[in-house]
Motif scaffolding. Sequence first.
Motif, PDB file in Angstrom:
ATOM      1  N   ALA A   1       0.832  -1.205   0.000  1.00 13.52           N
ATOM      2  CA  ALA A   1       0.000   0.000   0.000  1.00 13.52           C
ATOM      3  C   ALA A   1       0.865   1.253   0.000  1.00 13.52           C
ATOM      4  O   ALA A   1       0.539   2.250  -0.673  1.00 13.52           O
ATOM      5  CB  ALA A   1      -0.945  -0.002   1.196  1.00 13.52           C
ATOM      6  N   SER A   2       1.981   1.225   0.721  1.00 13.19           N
ATOM      7  CA  SER A   2       2.907   2.364   0.716  1.00 13.19           C
ATOM      8  C   SER A   2       3.500   2.568  -0.671  1.00 13.19           C
ATOM      9  O   SER A   2       3.566   3.693  -1.179  1.00 13.19           O
ATOM     10  CB  SER A   2       4.037   2.140   1.727  1.00 13.19           C
ATOM     11  OG  SER A   2       3.549   2.091   3.044  1.00 13.19           O
TER      12      SER A   2
ATOM     13  N   GLY B   1       0.694   3.839  -3.015  1.00 14.36           N
ATOM     14  CA  GLY B   1       0.343   5.221  -2.714  1.00 14.36           C
ATOM     15  C   GLY B   1       1.369   6.191  -3.254  1.00 14.36           C
ATOM     16  O   GLY B   1       1.031   7.215  -3.865  1.00 14.36           O
TER      17      GLY B   1
ATOM     18  N   LEU C   1       0.430  10.068  -3.814  1.00 11.28           N
ATOM     19  CA  LEU C   1      -0.215  10.400  -2.549  1.00 11.28           C
ATOM     20  C   LEU C   1       0.876  10.579  -1.491  1.00 11.28           C
ATOM     21  O   LEU C   1       2.019  10.163  -1.676  1.00 11.28           O
ATOM     22  CB  LEU C   1      -1.188   9.287  -2.129  1.00 11.28           C
ATOM     23  CG  LEU C   1      -2.391   9.099  -3.050  1.00 11.28           C
ATOM     24  CD1 LEU C   1      -3.207   7.887  -2.598  1.00 11.28           C
ATOM     25  CD2 LEU C   1      -3.269  10.330  -3.099  1.00 11.28           C
TER      26      LEU C   1
ATOM     27  N   VAL D   1       2.426   9.420   1.717  1.00  9.59           N
ATOM     28  CA  VAL D   1       2.525   8.288   2.636  1.00  9.59           C
ATOM     29  C   VAL D   1       3.855   8.397   3.372  1.00  9.59           C
ATOM     30  O   VAL D   1       4.838   8.900   2.817  1.00  9.59           O
ATOM     31  CB  VAL D   1       2.437   6.932   1.892  1.00  9.59           C
ATOM     32  CG1 VAL D   1       1.072   6.748   1.252  1.00  9.59           C
ATOM     33  CG2 VAL D   1       3.527   6.801   0.841  1.00  9.59           C
TER      34      VAL D   1
ATOM     35  N   LYS E   1      -8.690  11.945  -4.347  1.00 12.96           N
ATOM     36  CA  LYS E   1      -7.668  10.942  -4.657  1.00 12.96           C
ATOM     37  C   LYS E   1      -7.661   9.820  -3.620  1.00 12.96           C
ATOM     38  O   LYS E   1      -7.555   8.637  -3.959  1.00 12.96           O
ATOM     39  CB  LYS E   1      -6.293  11.613  -4.723  1.00 12.96           C
ATOM     40  CG  LYS E   1      -6.170  12.671  -5.803  1.00 12.96           C
ATOM     41  CD  LYS E   1      -4.862  13.447  -5.649  1.00 12.96           C
ATOM     42  CE  LYS E   1      -4.798  14.630  -6.586  1.00 12.96           C
ATOM     43  NZ  LYS E   1      -3.582  15.455  -6.367  1.00 12.96           N
ATOM     44  N   ILE E   2      -7.755  10.198  -2.347  1.00 11.17           N
ATOM     45  CA  ILE E   2      -7.697   9.196  -1.284  1.00 11.17           C
ATOM     46  C   ILE E   2      -8.911   8.283  -1.335  1.00 11.17           C
ATOM     47  O   ILE E   2      -8.804   7.062  -1.134  1.00 11.17           O
ATOM     48  CB  ILE E   2      -7.565   9.891   0.089  1.00 11.17           C
ATOM     49  CG1 ILE E   2      -6.202  10.597   0.176  1.00 11.17           C
ATOM     50  CG2 ILE E   2      -7.724   8.900   1.233  1.00 11.17           C
ATOM     51  CD1 ILE E   2      -6.068  11.546   1.353  1.00 11.17           C
TER      52      ILE E   2
ATOM     53  N   PHE F   1      -8.314   5.960  -4.192  1.00 19.09           N
ATOM     54  CA  PHE F   1      -7.243   5.044  -3.802  1.00 19.09           C
ATOM     55  C   PHE F   1      -7.770   3.926  -2.912  1.00 19.09           C
ATOM     56  O   PHE F   1      -7.484   2.739  -3.139  1.00 19.09           O
ATOM     57  CB  PHE F   1      -6.152   5.832  -3.078  1.00 19.09           C
ATOM     58  CG  PHE F   1      -5.071   5.007  -2.433  1.00 19.09           C
ATOM     59  CD1 PHE F   1      -4.108   4.375  -3.203  1.00 19.09           C
ATOM     60  CD2 PHE F   1      -4.991   4.888  -1.052  1.00 19.09           C
ATOM     61  CE1 PHE F   1      -3.096   3.630  -2.610  1.00 19.09           C
ATOM     62  CE2 PHE F   1      -3.991   4.151  -0.447  1.00 19.09           C
ATOM     63  CZ  PHE F   1      -3.042   3.515  -1.233  1.00 19.09           C
ATOM     64  N   ASP F   2      -8.548   4.287  -1.899  1.00 19.60           N
ATOM     65  CA  ASP F   2      -9.069   3.276  -0.992  1.00 19.60           C
ATOM     66  C   ASP F   2     -10.034   2.324  -1.689  1.00 19.60           C
ATOM     67  O   ASP F   2     -10.084   1.131  -1.376  1.00 19.60           O
ATOM     68  CB  ASP F   2      -9.742   3.949   0.208  1.00 19.60           C
ATOM     69  CG  ASP F   2      -8.736   4.509   1.203  1.00 19.60           C
ATOM     70  OD1 ASP F   2      -7.623   3.968   1.289  1.00 19.60           O
ATOM     71  OD2 ASP F   2      -9.063   5.495   1.895  1.00 19.60           O
TER      72      ASP F   2
ATOM     73  N   HIS G   1      -2.424   0.466   6.726  1.00 13.16           N
ATOM     74  CA  HIS G   1      -3.079  -0.254   5.630  1.00 13.16           C
ATOM     75  C   HIS G   1      -3.001  -1.774   5.808  1.00 13.16           C
ATOM     76  O   HIS G   1      -3.016  -2.508   4.820  1.00 13.16           O
ATOM     77  CB  HIS G   1      -2.446   0.155   4.297  1.00 13.16           C
ATOM     78  CG  HIS G   1      -2.638   1.605   3.966  1.00 13.16           C
ATOM     79  ND1 HIS G   1      -1.626   2.535   4.070  1.00 13.16           N
ATOM     80  CD2 HIS G   1      -3.734   2.283   3.564  1.00 13.16           C
ATOM     81  CE1 HIS G   1      -2.090   3.732   3.723  1.00 13.16           C
ATOM     82  NE2 HIS G   1      -3.355   3.610   3.413  1.00 13.16           N
TER      83      HIS G   1
END
Length: 277
Positions: free
Chosen positions: A74-75, A78, A83, A85, A145-146, A149-150, A177
Amino acid sequence: MILKENRMEKITDPAYFLPWIHALQGFRVFTSGATKPQAIRGVCSTTGNKEDYIVKYIGAQRMSPESSCRELLASFIGAQLDLYVPDPAIIIVTQKFVDTLRGNDGFRNAQNSIGNNFGCKLINDLQPLIKGLKFTDHQCKEAEKIFAFDAFISNPDRNNEKHNMLTDGEKILIFDHELAFAFVFDIISNPTPWILADSDKTWLKQHYFYPVLKNNEPNLEEFVERFVRLDSEFWKKALTLIPQAWITPQTFKIRTTLEALIVHKTIFLDNLKKLVS
């Protein structure tokens, strides 16, 4: 603390390396979450620099090789999508470090976590988002965006109960995450993950940013187009960075599901837009 403009480096950048940090000293344990992460000071095996990190002990509740891999992926994803992170790291826990915690918070989880653990750079002086406050224009764009993303990584753990975000007043940092890629827990896999199932719509309507986006015609197109950055080069690099013991069949299910979603990203985008319209 102002979040850096250039964010975390993408793993596909030639200069990128994943820090492996030898834990030296433990500090505060964050008790609000199930995983009970701990702030530590450690030294980088590559640069020799001493800095502060957060470690999520692999032996803690909800943590495992699989969840550590999900955190790391996830990092990486992102950052690849631009994004904010925290820079991830592998935190090496030794018995010598554990002994320094004896009688203090974090000892038991550390004792059960000798070896490699997921961690990230500790970032100070950021504030949690406060419910009810008006968002700036930049924060609204970050919210779009978040949220997308999720939805993409199937992360139901950013809701009104615990949003797992911090801000410097403009930019928004996302973290935690271990529950992402929730489709790996499905007994029967969705054959069309680019089409939101009823269960997906339910948790997305509980997302922290859903009320911000609902009926406001969010611009999701440009961000969804970024998904193509998760190409074969990205996955090749990711699989060389993830500790081998964390790579399981779950890792490959994550890859194949996301790749199928990317192929059908136009349909996925339409589903998202309908949800918030």
